[in-house]
Design a protein around this motif. Sequence first.
Motif, PDB file in Angstrom:
ATOM      1  N   ILE A 165      18.410   1.704   6.289  1.00 52.89           N
ATOM      2  CA  ILE A 165      17.303   1.096   6.657  1.00 52.89           C
ATOM      3  C   ILE A 165      16.778   1.182   8.006  1.00 52.89           C
ATOM      4  N   ILE A 166      15.354   1.338   7.943  1.00 49.96           N
ATOM      5  CA  ILE A 166      14.651   1.713   9.220  1.00 49.96           C
ATOM      6  C   ILE A 166      14.687   0.693  10.259  1.00 49.96           C
ATOM      7  N   LYS A 167      15.416   0.669  11.239  1.00 48.95           N
ATOM      8  CA  LYS A 167      15.560  -0.517  12.234  1.00 48.95           C
ATOM      9  C   LYS A 167      14.277  -0.501  13.011  1.00 48.95           C
ATOM     10  N   GLY A 168      14.022  -1.664  13.981  1.00 46.30           N
ATOM     11  CA  GLY A 168      12.754  -1.707  14.789  1.00 46.30           C
ATOM     12  C   GLY A 168      11.610  -2.598  14.106  1.00 46.30           C
ATOM     13  N   LYS A 169      10.549  -2.712  14.477  1.00 45.69           N
ATOM     14  CA  LYS A 169       9.432  -3.504  13.986  1.00 45.69           C
ATOM     15  C   LYS A 169       8.690  -2.680  12.927  1.00 45.69           C
ATOM     16  N   GLY A 170       7.907  -3.500  12.576  1.00 47.40           N
ATOM     17  CA  GLY A 170       7.006  -2.960  11.255  1.00 47.40           C
ATOM     18  C   GLY A 170       7.554  -3.364   9.933  1.00 47.40           C
ATOM     19  N   ASN A 171       6.915  -2.766   8.902  1.00 48.05           N
ATOM     20  CA  ASN A 171       7.055  -3.287   7.378  1.00 48.05           C
ATOM     21  C   ASN A 171       8.922  -2.549   7.338  1.00 48.05           C
ATOM     22  N   HIS A 172       9.306  -3.258   6.161  1.00 43.96           N
ATOM     23  CA  HIS A 172      10.713  -2.732   5.719  1.00 43.96           C
ATOM     24  C   HIS A 172      10.512  -1.615   5.228  1.00 43.96           C
ATOM     25  N   ARG A 173      11.543  -0.545   5.615  1.00 47.27           N
ATOM     26  CA  ARG A 173      11.639   0.856   5.355  1.00 47.27           C
ATOM     27  C   ARG A 173      12.945   1.245   4.887  1.00 47.27           C
ATOM     28  N   PHE A 174      13.019   2.052   3.992  1.00 47.00           N
ATOM     29  CA  PHE A 174      14.512   2.589   4.250  1.00 47.00           C
ATOM     30  C   PHE A 174      14.366   4.413   3.703  1.00 47.00           C
ATOM     31  N   VAL A 175      15.344   5.031   4.038  1.00 50.68           N
ATOM     32  CA  VAL A 175      15.630   6.378   3.696  1.00 50.68           C
ATOM     33  C   VAL A 175      16.624   6.604   2.704  1.00 50.68           C
ATOM     34  N   SER A 176      16.606   7.253   1.593  1.00 50.41           N
ATOM     35  CA  SER A 176      17.701   7.454   0.528  1.00 50.41           C
ATOM     36  C   SER A 176      17.789   9.081   0.373  1.00 50.41           C
ATOM     37  N   GLY A 177      19.030   9.306   0.390  1.00 51.27           N
ATOM     38  CA  GLY A 177      19.432  10.717  -0.312  1.00 51.27           C
ATOM     39  C   GLY A 177      20.111  10.705  -1.274  1.00 51.27           C
ATOM     40  N   ALA A 178      19.769  11.665  -2.451  1.00 52.08           N
ATOM     41  CA  ALA A 178      20.604  11.661  -3.815  1.00 52.08           C
ATOM     42  C   ALA A 178      21.148  13.205  -3.886  1.00 52.08           C
ATOM     43  N   GLU A 179      21.555  13.533  -5.171  1.00 49.46           N
ATOM     44  CA  GLU A 179      21.855  14.701  -5.696  1.00 49.46           C
ATOM     45  C   GLU A 179      20.857  15.522  -5.776  1.00 49.46           C
ATOM     46  N   ALA A 214      15.153  14.303   1.148  1.00 49.93           N
ATOM     47  CA  ALA A 214      15.224  12.769   1.153  1.00 49.93           C
ATOM     48  C   ALA A 214      13.862  12.199   0.950  1.00 49.93           C
ATOM     49  N   ARG A 215      14.203  10.866   0.731  1.00 47.21           N
ATOM     50  CA  ARG A 215      12.960   9.868   0.298  1.00 47.21           C
ATOM     51  C   ARG A 215      12.761   8.796   1.200  1.00 47.21           C
ATOM     52  N   VAL A 216      11.459   8.656   1.569  1.00 46.94           N
ATOM     53  CA  VAL A 216      11.475   7.262   2.330  1.00 46.94           C
ATOM     54  C   VAL A 216      10.605   6.223   1.523  1.00 46.94           C
ATOM     55  N   PHE A 217      11.078   4.956   1.417  1.00 46.16           N
ATOM     56  CA  PHE A 217      10.277   4.033   0.638  1.00 46.16           C
ATOM     57  C   PHE A 217       9.987   2.984   1.807  1.00 46.16           C
ATOM     58  N   GLU A 218       8.826   2.129   1.319  1.00 42.32           N
ATOM     59  CA  GLU A 218       8.305   1.012   2.008  1.00 42.32           C
ATOM     60  C   GLU A 218       7.977  -0.137   1.312  1.00 42.32           C
ATOM     61  N   ALA A 219       8.438  -1.364   1.729  1.00 40.17           N
ATOM     62  CA  ALA A 219       8.370  -2.663   1.075  1.00 40.17           C
ATOM     63  C   ALA A 219       6.907  -2.893   0.959  1.00 40.17           C
ATOM     64  N   PRO A 220       6.592  -3.195  -0.653  1.00 41.01           N
ATOM     65  CA  PRO A 220       5.255  -3.583  -0.890  1.00 41.01           C
ATOM     66  C   PRO A 220       5.031  -5.225  -0.832  1.00 41.01           C
ATOM     67  N   LEU A 221       3.830  -5.501  -0.797  1.00 45.09           N
ATOM     68  CA  LEU A 221       3.691  -6.837  -0.665  1.00 45.09           C
ATOM     69  C   LEU A 221       4.351  -7.726  -1.596  1.00 45.09           C
ATOM     70  N   SER A 222       4.631  -7.483  -2.866  1.00 47.41           N
ATOM     71  CA  SER A 222       5.119  -8.421  -3.731  1.00 47.41           C
ATOM     72  C   SER A 222       6.632  -8.693  -3.261  1.00 47.41           C
ATOM     73  N   GLU A 279       6.063 -11.820  10.977  1.00 49.98           N
ATOM     74  CA  GLU A 279       6.004 -10.339  10.740  1.00 49.98           C
ATOM     75  C   GLU A 279       5.317  -9.897   9.498  1.00 49.98           C
ATOM     76  N   LEU A 280       4.813 -10.631   8.930  1.00 48.97           N
ATOM     77  CA  LEU A 280       4.013 -10.050   7.344  1.00 48.97           C
ATOM     78  C   LEU A 280       2.915  -9.232   7.776  1.00 48.97           C
ATOM     79  N   PRO A 281       3.228  -7.868   7.712  1.00 46.81           N
ATOM     80  CA  PRO A 281       2.155  -7.036   7.873  1.00 46.81           C
ATOM     81  C   PRO A 281       0.660  -7.266   7.327  1.00 46.81           C
ATOM     82  N   VAL A 282      -0.260  -7.771   8.045  1.00 47.97           N
ATOM     83  CA  VAL A 282      -1.491  -8.035   7.338  1.00 47.97           C
ATOM     84  C   VAL A 282      -2.274  -7.136   6.566  1.00 47.97           C
ATOM     85  N   ASN A 283      -1.876  -5.899   6.923  1.00 46.57           N
ATOM     86  CA  ASN A 283      -2.370  -4.732   6.236  1.00 46.57           C
ATOM     87  C   ASN A 283      -1.655  -3.887   5.124  1.00 46.57           C
TER      88      ASN A 283
END
Length: 836
Positions: free
Chosen positions: A470-484, A488-496, A514-518
């Motif tokens: 999980i990417i720590k720090g402020k802003g939207n929820h994000r994570f980086v995952s690594g597969a076979e 590496a892929r970066v994902f960002e939380a959607p509004l839903s 901290e719900l990002p308005v944008n």
Amino acid sequence: MASNGVGMQSRVERVFIGAGCNRIVNNVSWGACDLVSFGAQNAVAIFCPKTAQIITTLPGHKAYVNCTHWLPSNKFAFKAKNLERHYLLSGDADGAIFLWEFSLVDKKWRNVLQVPEPHKKGVTCISAIIVSHSDAMFVSTSSDGAVNVWEVILPSSSGGECKLSCLDSIFVGRKPMVTLSLVELPGNYGHLALAMGGLDNKIHIYIGERRGKFARACELKGHTDWIRSLDFSFPIYASNETSSLLLVSSSQDKGIRIWKMVLHDSVSNDETSLASYIKGPIFSAGSFSYQISLESLLIGHEDWVYSVEWQPPQSLSVDGDQWYQPQSILSASMDKTMMIWQPEKTSGIWMNVVTVGELSHCALGFYGGHWSPNGDSILAHGYGGSFHLWRNVGIDFDDWKTQKVPSGHFAAVSDISWGRGGEYLLSVSHDQTTRIFSPWCNESSLEDREAWHEIARPQVHGHDINCVTIIKGKGNHRFVSGAEEKVARVFEAPLSFLKTLNHATLNKSGLADELPVNVQILGANMSALGLSQKPIYAQAASPESNERNNNEGLDTFETIPEAVPVELTEPPIEEQLSWHTLWPESHKLYGHGNELFSVCCDHEGKLVASSCKAQSASVAEIWLWLVGSWKSVGRLHSHSLTVTQLEFSHDNTFLLAVSRDRHFSVFAIKHSGQDEISHKLVIKQEAHKRIIWTCSWNPFGHEFATGSRDKTVKIWEVENESSVKLLTTLPTFKSSVTALSWLGIDRQKNSGLLAVGMESGLIELWSLYNTKIENKSSTVEPNASPFVRFDPFLCHVSAVHRLKWRKAKKSEEDSTSMELASCGDDHCVRIFQVDI
């Protein structure tokens, strides 16, 4: 309670278990005690349908659990009202069968016995009947071609011994049986009928006595493919004839057949019955003769029918002496539907009266279907390791509604990461999914504590996923995952998801502030190959563009259903999770030469480090990525084989790497400019005699722990940013050390707890604390003592892959409550509460 040698007391409780079901037929059983058993890798998992929570896992099997069967099962619930102890049989892929005892009084489990003569190959089916309160019989079949019949004498008191005796062993040849059903013949005390079906497309009926051998009686032909399921009804008493038995069978030929077994003398009394036209084989059991004839053929499923089950008999009296057998059959098929079949009142023709599930291509279908003991709920388990539960909530008419069920991964869980505020747990697995588990605070749980559920499945991928952060720090929820794969892929939380998390946590995490308005992205859609996930924007596209996106309505293999991301106000079910809770992929990080193996983020959310599988120094380099721009800002060279784990120190000044090459490396990391990172290797040192699997920093300083396949844990300290000193080595463990996590408790005393996870699945906590030695103020003497060993019934049953502490929260005046999350090879994600 446990003492750690320095006056501290601890208590460990299970908070949550998430696990998927082994993808195999006959794996699930619904008991008369209203609990459901299933195999999750080598563990036998037990879940409560009322709370939708897995309540425990039973350790002992050394191979995949193939089948489970309750004694008494749902079929004998009407006889089991006053039982204090229930029993469970479980068989695995090595041929071993275990018997477990569950005490309803204190909710305790114990392993009663292991069947002394195991099958030579995997157990494929177990069928059992309760003869009396203290006597039961079960039959097991295996790929080795043997069918074994056993009698179990159950103890009269809790903790007593069970007596087991083998009554018969039937060899069926090179085409093994895969399904069994055992029944007592009506009106013929002491005689039993055993139906077997398998690879030769025939149903074999054997007749035996209570304590004698079984002999072949007859064969039933009609199915044109493998027999997959058989189930005898209880005797059915009709007004114009003595009691008859019905046997239902299902096959890979997509058909279901109902066979009627009646006393031979009574057949001639009813000239108009179907049996008089289609005469079946006649066989003897003791002084009675029986005839079996085909009663009905049920056609409705569009794929293999993996299971059929009679609705359990319902009691008409308190003691269970009077009961009736409902004329109702549940079938489950690979077409992803379950059907309930009943005879029409006027004509008696069997009809499909209820269909649940969906005829769709989004996943392979159901491996089995089961009734609840009282017949008001039906449960299916599917290809994705998932459960699907429907309950009849109608009063005057049938109204089947989906219910919450436990969920989890159906392959090894490789990594976990807590949300930034600890409000949820993210896990990744070799089942190619990423899942988010969270307590649903506004749910009225039957237990005191919060009930955890899977609330999102952000990534459904085409490769096994090895690591996540999980990417720590402020802003939207994000994570980086690594597969076979090399990306590496970066994902960002959607509004839903943000709105759903708000419901789950009731704003306890302060998320609303901290719900990002944008955030314009509502959710994500899967690509045709299942590799990337494309955003769905909150402003809906025009209908014309939607039509173009749907390939103008053509149904090809490349089209997939559109996701419908919505704000969830209660925990989602499988159909919602698998399609509608995806996160959009925002970036791909290219650079590594092989499949990703480890990834971590610093504690400010500015830098991500990643490593891949490697067999040479050039491939084993560690890449640094700048969060936001996702530029590559460093390639760290040190190791010659795979870097197995990476972790930043808590002040972000050092990056620790451990590797298969038995060395660890410490790098000094400095932010020299806005987008510039400087790094240098402080030290590389050979630390263990075998692979180093894991490492963890002390939150209060520059000490760190390393754990290895050589069964040791060593504590080190970085001195003057130039060297590393070995402080202490913990006593040798009984198994390889595969996971470590260091929790800080008291900064002044520099005390903490080190969680140690092992290849055996066991978890231990060690207390670490330092004492200054007089006259040598600069010298620190490390002290380590065992704090608590987790009960094996709480632990994993195979290797622990990752341990992660969640921030402490004060629960009472004197005690602090921490939560420890773990994941492992047994497909389980577990959360423990540790009170100190």
